[in-house]
Design a protein around this motif. Structure first.
Motif, PDB file in Angstrom:
ATOM      1  N   UNK B 125       0.801  -1.232   0.000  1.00 28.91           N
ATOM      2  CA  UNK B 125       0.000   0.000   0.000  1.00 28.91           C
ATOM      3  C   UNK B 125       0.828   1.274   0.000  1.00 28.91           C
ATOM      4  N   UNK B 126       2.105   1.199   0.420  1.00 34.48           N
ATOM      5  CA  UNK B 126       2.867   2.440   0.538  1.00 34.48           C
ATOM      6  C   UNK B 126       3.492   2.841  -0.780  1.00 34.48           C
ATOM      7  N   UNK B 127       3.250   4.066  -1.158  1.00 34.44           N
ATOM      8  CA  UNK B 127       3.759   4.449  -2.474  1.00 34.44           C
ATOM      9  C   UNK B 127       5.203   4.932  -2.372  1.00 34.44           C
ATOM     10  N   UNK B 128       5.935   4.705  -3.445  1.00 34.03           N
ATOM     11  CA  UNK B 128       7.322   5.134  -3.508  1.00 34.03           C
ATOM     12  C   UNK B 128       7.367   6.354  -4.419  1.00 34.03           C
ATOM     13  N   UNK B 129       7.889   7.435  -3.907  1.00 35.28           N
ATOM     14  CA  UNK B 129       7.972   8.620  -4.755  1.00 35.28           C
ATOM     15  C   UNK B 129       9.210   8.526  -5.630  1.00 35.28           C
ATOM     16  N   UNK B 130       8.997   8.495  -6.934  1.00 36.60           N
ATOM     17  CA  UNK B 130      10.134   8.401  -7.838  1.00 36.60           C
ATOM     18  C   UNK B 130      10.523   9.766  -8.359  1.00 36.60           C
ATOM     19  N   UNK B 131       9.678  10.767  -8.136  1.00 37.38           N
ATOM     20  CA  UNK B 131       9.974  12.114  -8.619  1.00 37.38           C
ATOM     21  C   UNK B 131       9.735  12.275 -10.109  1.00 37.38           C
ATOM     22  N   UNK B 416      10.596  15.670 -18.435  1.00 39.49           N
ATOM     23  CA  UNK B 416      11.249  16.344 -17.331  1.00 39.49           C
ATOM     24  C   UNK B 416      12.737  16.071 -17.422  1.00 39.49           C
ATOM     25  N   UNK B 417      13.509  16.783 -16.620  1.00 34.88           N
ATOM     26  CA  UNK B 417      14.965  16.632 -16.699  1.00 34.88           C
ATOM     27  C   UNK B 417      15.413  15.296 -16.141  1.00 34.88           C
ATOM     28  N   UNK B 418      16.565  14.804 -16.601  1.00 36.61           N
ATOM     29  CA  UNK B 418      17.057  13.511 -16.120  1.00 36.61           C
ATOM     30  C   UNK B 418      17.429  13.542 -14.641  1.00 36.61           C
ATOM     31  N   UNK B 419      17.535  14.739 -14.068  1.00 32.75           N
ATOM     32  CA  UNK B 419      17.791  14.801 -12.622  1.00 32.75           C
ATOM     33  C   UNK B 419      16.681  15.518 -11.883  1.00 32.75           C
ATOM     34  N   UNK B 420      15.591  15.794 -12.589  1.00 33.81           N
ATOM     35  CA  UNK B 420      14.513  16.565 -11.962  1.00 33.81           C
ATOM     36  C   UNK B 420      13.696  15.656 -11.069  1.00 33.81           C
ATOM     37  N   UNK B 421      13.511  16.077  -9.847  1.00 34.95           N
ATOM     38  CA  UNK B 421      12.823  15.261  -8.853  1.00 34.95           C
ATOM     39  C   UNK B 421      11.586  16.011  -8.386  1.00 34.95           C
ATOM     40  N   UNK B 422      10.419  15.683  -8.970  1.00 34.72           N
ATOM     41  CA  UNK B 422       9.208  16.460  -8.653  1.00 34.72           C
ATOM     42  C   UNK B 422       8.475  15.863  -7.453  1.00 34.72           C
ATOM     43  N   UNK B 423       7.904  16.730  -6.643  1.00 34.20           N
ATOM     44  CA  UNK B 423       7.055  16.234  -5.561  1.00 34.20           C
ATOM     45  C   UNK B 423       5.699  15.859  -6.150  1.00 34.20           C
TER      46      UNK B 423
END
Lengths: 588, 461
Positions: B125-131, B416-423
């Motif tokens: 159930x817990x989601x993993x934020x990949x950005x 998105x950018x290859x290092x962009x980490x979005x919330x």
């Protein structure tokens, strides 16, 4: 004395024993030092071929194979409902308690709890004549199900003795009878039945009552009869499992047997968790109180996958014999067919289409023919409905499993990738799906829902078919050039698709919709259509009609009108009238 | 159990046949000594009385029917494990190849694993934020899930996998132990090196265990490498309470290896020459993802497969899709439009998403926004088809809006950018901004209340 032999060859789940030792076809055998369960599937002059229902890694040639003297069977007694079994009826909960997180090889557990005492009421008395299928005792198995202990098939006689009402285990004697041939027999709650043989019935009835599922596209457009058969084919991600879950949750069957055949472990866990939490809207009991799960996940042994379907069927027939309406969800029959293919490949049989064995079609037909609405041996009515998911390779319905299944089922619910991509759920394509039960069920709908139900249903389907024809034109020249009456068809079809066919399984109201509301929804949509048609006929453009938000309001009826508030439909009818008169007046 | 057998009775490709043996069992490991000095390993894949078919985890080039001594090990394929495996690199058989010497095993495990009991699983159930917006927003990765990347040759699946790993591990709350198990099956040296370098650069390499079977390594070893990796992952997750991300690449090579062995064995082929048990073998790997009730850790799998000829109906992606809990599909035409990551959201799916998002986990509007974006983007395809027939100018106003929406969706949401980490908030807000392009009455998948609350925000942002 049981027959024994020694392992000669091992190839995955198939082992061979040399020599003609007297094993019988379909006999259950114990294989090797850990006594793995197996079944005899082939006999040659000097060789016995056995499929093993457990992982064979670690077996050595020379280990002992022992025949059990009977066909591979299931144990039938109280304790089946609300339980979860593997493909050969071993209780997974118990295996988990004994062996931890993983399922080890060669686990030895009782199929059903032999210690537990069940509250029993005896329903026969000495001197009664009892026949096969007659009820001799009743046991409340769960809050929802009263288990009826029956005289096994092919047994009849006079009751000599009965136990008193009280608490008994499944193996304690309840009734003693003298059979017609003079011998005496003690009856307990337990019966054994070979999984590959259908349990006998008195006679079969035509399927003329629907299985109400609360799913609009099923109940209204493509109904399934109780005792009928349906197939749900679809590529991955189109919602086969979700559709089956919805039917398992909300259908008006008494008992659900859910067979997870070669599917995901997490899915079975999900069913188990969810059904132990949700309650049946009709009785208020937990859903698990009427459900049995059979789980052979995709990484469990392949031979047990082949057997799991039959195990489930036999359990279903047993409860049908008590007079219950049982629905089987088989998810997925393709995995079962692939298990056949895998075993057939290991046996080096001559493959037919796409590597599947030539007997695929006959196995499928034998499976679906075990469904039916019957008078059972005990004289009561019961039914087994089979709803099988099909996972066609590459989502292509022309492959052998789908095609052969299509020949033996009477309701075909084709899931569509394009609908699923647009997240239109349930993604059942209304143009390629069909049901042959409509004619049989017409009478029931007229008596129980209303005379106008079937005409409304046909009109709905008619609009949708017209829409698809018009869409062909729209694809080429755009929708702007269509005449207004055709534009109106597109608009109404949109209302039907969004407001009626699409159903939100996660919405508290929308997940289950009673027949009455389904009818009212259809009627209001068609009423709107009728009024709009009149407006278009007097020359009003559809663009003008759309300015009023009446279409959106009708679409959200599914959320805005609760299942109990059918009186609100009258307000909507007035709304449509107001819209009609308003437009006529302002634009006269 | 140390009888040595001299000679072989048959050699065919990676398989050898040995006759006259006693007490051999299915899946038993054997050791060969060739010319008294070169050691090789093998595994028994079929036994018939006194005849065993053995798969050699090495080249059979220098073996003859006479120069080989064979010894049965009496054990199945096993791997020794301890926490020391973190930060180390092994070959496909679990032997260290980083020159740092052997590890001292705490436990020894059979690599074949056992099926996890559905009753003892915990539903993830817990989601993993990949950005990554396309994943977080539309095909959310859940801890304990198996979510493959369906790609094609030349598409940036490796970059995407590396970005997921880096950003997912950065997003972890720092107290929780995380780890990465990487299994390469028949991939190019450059690919393995790319991952090694990325792990090093992002400072996670001390948490990474790598099992490498490169494209010139023995084929038979390829079939064992993922089992080694998953056994290591299960150990770290369920005995050492770590959250493990497993990258398996490339599943296509794994299936090819299976086909090769199956053909040498003379088995009856099913679809496209793959053996009939391909589904079962895939399942034996994929089903090893999950969470066990009462244990802290989890195994999340991100298998990568390259679809032959970009064909999603090919048996490899097809069977995979039927086992895994969704898929992320990369699309060549997006890549050609310079969209990174080139995720085609329509066929992409996360089956576990529905239970892992919403007010409790992400935000209340998440499901509705996702449904609407899917539905609207599906409509974009229709509008584009129509435009290619009658020309863009002839389209109705609504269809023109859809074209605009489609373009922005690909450029702003997916790309998105290859290092962009979005919330997740950023992702959803971009979604609302894009939906604002469309007329309000087109937004038919969103609950009226949520629409009222958020629709106007799209304007502001």
């Amino acid at each position: 004395m049981s027959v024994t032999g020694k392992i000669y060859g091992i190839n995955g789940p198939i082992i061979t024993v040399k020599g003609n030792l007297g094993f019988k076809m379909s006999e259950m055998v114990y294989v090797g030092d850990r006594r793995l369960l197996g079944e005899v599937i082939g006999l040659k002059r000097d060789e016995t071929i056995i499929q093993v229902f457990e992982e064979t890694a670690g077996l050595r040639p020379g280990e002992l194979v022992e025949g059990a003297g009977r066909a591979i069977s299931v144990t039938l007694a109280p304790g089946i409902i609300s339980n979860i079994f593997d493909g050969i009826e071993r209780p997974l909960q118990l295996i988990g308690e004994k062996n931890g997180a993983y399922i080890p090889r060669g686990v030895n557990v009782d199929l059903l709890d032999r210690e537990r005492k069940w509250e029993t009421r005896i329903t026969v008395k000495p001197q009664d004549v009892v026949r096969e299928g007659m009820v001799i005792a009743e046991v409340p198995e769960t809050a929802a199900i009263l288990h009826k202990v029956m005289v096994p098939p092919n047994t009849e006689g006079i009751v000599l003795w009965t136990a008193d009402d009280g608490d008994y285990t499944i193996e304690e004697p309840l009734v003693k009878i003298r059979k017609t041939d003079g011998t005496e027999e003690t009856l307990t709650m337990t019966q054994q039945w070979p999984i590959r043989i259908p349990r006998p019935v008195q006679r079969r009835y035509p399927a003329d009552r629907p299985l109400i599922t609360g799913q609009r596209i099923l109940d209204t457009l493509f109904p399934i009869a109780k005792g009928g058969t349906a197939a749900i084919p679809g590529g991955f991600g189109t919602g086969k499992t979700m559709t089956q879950h919805q039917i398992a949750k909300w259908s008006d069957a008494d008992i659900i047997i859910y067979i997870g055949c070669g599917e995901r472990g997490n899915e079975m866990t999900n069913v188990l968790e969810e059904f132990s939490r949700l309650t049946d809207p009709k009785t208020g009991n937990l859903l698990m109180d009427r459900t049995t799960l059979i789980a052979n996940t995709s990484n469990m042994p392949v031979a047990a996958r082949e057997a799991s379907i039959y195990t489930g069927l036999t359990l279903a027939e047993y409860y049908r014999d008590m007079g219950y309406h049982v629905a089987i969800m088989a998810d997925s029959t393709s995995r079962w067919a692939e298990a056949l293919r895998e075993l057939s490949g290991r046996l080096e049989e001559m493959p037919a289409e796409e590597g599947f064995p030539a007997y695929l079609a006959s196995r499928l037909s034998a499976f679906y023919e075990r469904a039916g609405y019957v008078e059972n041996l005990g004289g009561t009515d019961g039914s087994v409905t089979i709803i099988g998911a099909v996972s066609p390779q590459g989502g292509d319905f022309s492959e052998p499993v789908t095609q052969n299944t299509k020949r033996f089922v009477r309701c075909f619910l084709a899931l569509d990738k394009a609908l699923a991509y647009a997240r239109h759920y349930p993604a059942i394509n209304w143009l390629t799906s069909y049901t042959e039960y409509l004619g049989d069920l017409e009478g029931w709908y007229q008596r129980n829902v209303g005379d106008e139900f079937i005409p409304c249903r046909n009109e709905l389907l008619n609009i949708l078919t017209t829409e698809s024809r018009l869409n062909e034109i729209v694809k080429l020249i755009g929708s702007d050039v269509l005449p207004d009456d055709q534009k109106l068809v597109l608009e109404i079809a949109r209302v039907i698709r969004l407001g009626f066919l699409q159903q939100n399984a996660f919405h508290a109201e929308d997940t289950f919709v009673p027949m009455e509301k389904q009818l009212e929804m259809m009627k209001i949509i068609l009423y709107l259509y009728e009024k709009c048609k009149e407006l278009v006929n007097v020359g009003m453009p559809v663009a003008l009609l759309k300015e009023n938000h009446i279409f959106e309001k009708i679409v959200s009826i599914k959320y805005d009108v609760a299942n109990r508030e059918l009186y609100k439909f009258e307000e909507y009818r007035q709304m449509v009238d107001a819209f009609y008169h308003g437009l006529l007046e302002t634009n006269a | 159990m140390s009888i040595e057998y001299l000679g072989l009775s048959e050699i065919s490709g990676p398989l050898v046949v040995l006759e006259g043996i006693q007490d051999a069992f299915y899946e038993e490991v054997v050791e060969f000594v060739v010319d008294k000095n070169r050691r090789k390993k093998g595994r028994i894949i079929a036994v018939d009385k006194d005849k065993a078919v053995i798969q050699v985890f090495d080249s059979t080039d220098d073996m003859s029917l006479k120069n080989t001594h064979t010894r049965l090990n009496g054990r199945p394929m096993e791997i020794g494990l301890s926490l020391e495996i973190l930060g180390r690199t092994f070959n496909g058989l679990g032997e260290p190849i980083d020159g740092l010497g052997r590890i001292a095993p705490e436990v020894v495990r059979d690599v074949n694993g056992l099926p996890l009991n559905p009753c003892t699983r915990e539903y993830p159930r817990n989601y993993i934020r990949t950005g990554i917006s396309a994943i977080d927003g539309l095909a959310t990765l859940i801890r304990g899930q198996k979510l493959p990347i369906f790609s094609g040759n030349g598409l940036p699946h490796d970059q995407l996998a590396a970005q997921i790993v880096e950003q997912a591990s950065l997003g972890e709350e720092s107290e929780e132990a995380f780890g990465i198990v990487f299994a390469a099956m028949g991939v190019k040296y450059d690919v393995a090196e790319f991952f090694r370098r990325r792990f090093e650069e992002s400072g996670v390499s001390s948490h990474v265990t790598m099992f490498l079977n490169l494209s010139n390594d023995p084929v038979a070893e390829r079939l064992i490498a993922p089992k080694m990796a998953l056994t290591a992952a299960e150990y770290l997750a369920f005995e050492k309470n770590m959250h493990i991300l497993v990258i398996l690449t490339d599943m296509t090579s794994y299936a090819e290896a299976m086909r090769e062995i199956s053909a040498s064995k003379g088995e009856i082929p099913s679809r496209k020459g793959y053996p009939g048990y391909l589904y079962s073998e895939f399942a034996a790997l994929y089903e090893r993802a999950g969470i066990v009730r009462g244990r802290e850790g989890s195994v999340t799998q991100i298998p990568i497969l390259t679809m032959p000829n970009d064909d999603i109906t090919h048996p490899i992606p097809d069977l995979t899709g039927y086992i895994t809990e969704g898929q992320i599909v990369l699309e060549r035409s997006l890549h050609q439009k310079n969209v990174y990551p080139p995720i085609n959201v329509l066929p992409s799916l996360s089956r576990l998403m529905k239970d892992g998002i919403g007010a409790e986990y992400t935000r209340e509007d998440h499901q509705d926004v996702a449904n609407q974006l899917f539905s609207s983007y599906a409509r974009v395809g229709e509008a584009r088809d129509l435009a290619s027939v009658i020309g863009e100018d002839e389209l109705s106003d609504t269809d023109q809006k859809y074209l605009e929406f489609g373009k922005s969706f690909e450029q702003e949401f997916v790309a998105q950018g290859p290092n962009e980490n979005r919330t997740i908030e950023e992702t959803l807000d971009i979604g609302w901004k894009l939906l604002h392009i469309l007329p309000r009455e087109e937004l038919d998948r969103i609950d009226t209340k949520i629409l009222e609350k958020y629709y106007s925000q799209g304007e502001v942002r």
